[in-house]
Design an enzyme around this catalytic site. Structure first.
Site, PDB file in Angstrom:
ATOM      1  N   GLU A 132       0.817  -1.214   0.000  1.00  0.00           N
ATOM      2  CA  GLU A 132       0.000   0.000   0.000  1.00  0.00           C
ATOM      3  C   GLU A 132       0.855   1.270   0.000  1.00  0.00           C
ATOM      4  O   GLU A 132       0.498   2.261  -0.643  1.00  0.00           O
ATOM      5  CB  GLU A 132      -0.982  -0.002   1.173  1.00  0.00           C
ATOM      6  N   ILE A 133       1.984   1.258   0.686  1.00  0.00           N
ATOM      7  CA  ILE A 133       2.878   2.428   0.659  1.00  0.00           C
ATOM      8  C   ILE A 133       3.452   2.610  -0.748  1.00  0.00           C
ATOM      9  O   ILE A 133       3.569   3.736  -1.232  1.00  0.00           O
ATOM     10  CB  ILE A 133       3.963   2.324   1.747  1.00  0.00           C
TER      11      ILE A 133
END
Length: 170
Positions: A132-133
């Site tokens: 997700e980052i």
């Protein structure tokens, strides 16, 4: 509460580098709740604001019944030890592939009320956080695959999309 529409690969919004969260207020909490609802409907275990076309550094992850919200997450440290895990995306449903990443990470982030925090993660949580980052940094998970595996995965996805179009009609 209106439903958020998840952008589908290869939407350019998925390659956008997201901006930091500036306001930690009821609006942010509402957005986080709407992201959670969109993720569950997809279904998925992680989602970012970028997945719905909002270039904001906000992540929602739900594992083992625990919901976690991360504003402005950054990987501070990653282990040299590597691990492989099957990954996919709410923006590319129906396909997945094996991705290798650091086995452990430490992430700096803010809670929805603005408090700063750090978290060390291993296993699936470490995978989700890195995945997700990456998305917040404009890196779609396919970019972590070799060219051959990426091309194969994209072809499978396109085939699935064509099959769904035929089933659903014009």
């Amino acid at each position: 509460m209106t439903e958020l529409a998840i952008r589908r690969y290869p939407d350019p919004a998925l390659a956008t580098v997201c901006r930091p969260v500036e306001r930690f207020d009821d609006g942010l909490r509402e957005l986080a709740d709407r992201l959670l609802a969109a993720m569950r409907a997809a279904p998925g275990i992680g989602i970012t604001a970028a997945h719905v076309g909002l270039p904001l550094r906000l992540v929602v992850i739900e594992l083992d019944g625990v919901v976690r919200f991360y504003a402005d997450p950054v990987v501070e440290w990653a282990s040299e030890e590597r691990a492989s895990h099957v990954e996919g995306s709410v923006s590319m449903p129906g396909v997945s592939d094996l991705v290798e990443r650091p086995a452990r990470v430490r992430v700096r982030f803010r809670h929805l009320d603005g408090r700063e925090d750090r978290e060390e993660a291993t296993g699936l949580l470490a995978v989700c956080l890195q995945h997700e980052i990456d998305q917040l940094d404009g890196i779609f998970w396919l970019q972590r695959l070799t060219r051959l595996r990426r091309d194969r995965t994209v072809r499978r996805y396109e085939k699935l999309q064509r099959a769904q179009s035929v089933r659903n009609g014009p």
